[in-house]
Design a protein around this motif. Structure first.
Motif, PDB file in Angstrom:
ATOM      1  N   ASN A   1      50.235  43.674  49.129  1.00  0.00           N
ATOM      2  CA  ASN A   1      48.950  43.766  49.633  1.00  0.00           C
ATOM      3  C   ASN A   1      48.821  45.330  50.146  1.00  0.00           C
TER       4      ASN A   1
ATOM      5  N   PHE B   1      44.232  36.037  50.517  1.00  0.00           N
ATOM      6  CA  PHE B   1      44.077  37.304  50.861  1.00  0.00           C
ATOM      7  C   PHE B   1      43.260  37.930  49.788  1.00  0.00           C
TER       8      PHE B   1
ATOM      9  N   ARG C   1      45.291  47.334  51.162  1.00  0.00           N
ATOM     10  CA  ARG C   1      44.336  46.463  50.914  1.00  0.00           C
ATOM     11  C   ARG C   1      43.645  46.135  52.305  1.00  0.00           C
TER      12      ARG C   1
END
Length: 124
Positions: A77, A41, A80
Motif C-alpha cells: 500500500n 483497502f 496510497r
C-alpha cells in the motif's frame, strides 16, 4: 489469556474502527488487544492483514474505537493512504469499517512527506 505485545516497529496507521452490530452480521464479541484481521483497502482481489492496539477498551459489536495498526505487508500500500481514507475489515464477511485518522508510516502516505504521529502516541 495471552498478553498483547507490540511489534518491534512503529505502527503504520492510526484509525477509527467501527464494528457492525451482531444483528447486522458483525462479530458476537469485542475483539482482544492484538486483534489481527484482513482489510479491504481497495486493491482488486487482495486483502491486507493488520494487527490492532486499541487506545482504550476494544469496541463491542456496534461500537467504535481508535486504534494503532501494524500492517503485515505495508509495502502493498505504499503511497496510497491519506487521512479520511475508508476501508472495511473482513472475517469471511464484512464485519466493520474503518477510517484513517493519521498515516504514521510516511511511505504509505499519498504525499511523499514526513507525517507526524498522532497526539498521544509518543507518550506511550
Amino acid at each position: 489469556m495471552l498478553e498483547f505485545s507490540r511489534p518491534p516497529r512503529e505502527p503504520d496507521l492510526e484509525v477509527e474502527l467501527h464494528l457492525l452490530p451482531t444483528e447486522s452480521g458483525g462479530r458476537a464479541e469485542a475483539p482482544l488487544q492484538g486483534y489481527r484481521v484482513p482489510h479491504d483497502f481497495g486493491l482488486p482481489g487482495e486483502m491486507n492483514d493488520g494487527l490492532y492496539e486499541f487506545t482504550g477498551e476494544p469496541p463491542a459489536p456496534g461500537a467504535s474505537q481508535r486504534a494503532f495498526v501494524w500492517l503485515l505487508a505495508p509495502d502493498r500500500n505504499y503511497g496510497r493512504f491519506e487521512p479520511g481514507f475508508e476501508f472495511s475489515i473482513w472475517e469471511g464477511r464484512n464485519i466493520g469499517t474503518g477510517r484513517i485518522i493519521c498515516v504514521l508510516n510516511a511511505a504509505l502516505a499519498i504525499a511523499a512527506q514526513q507525517v507526524a504521529p498522532a497526539d498521544g502516541f509518543a507518550a506511550r
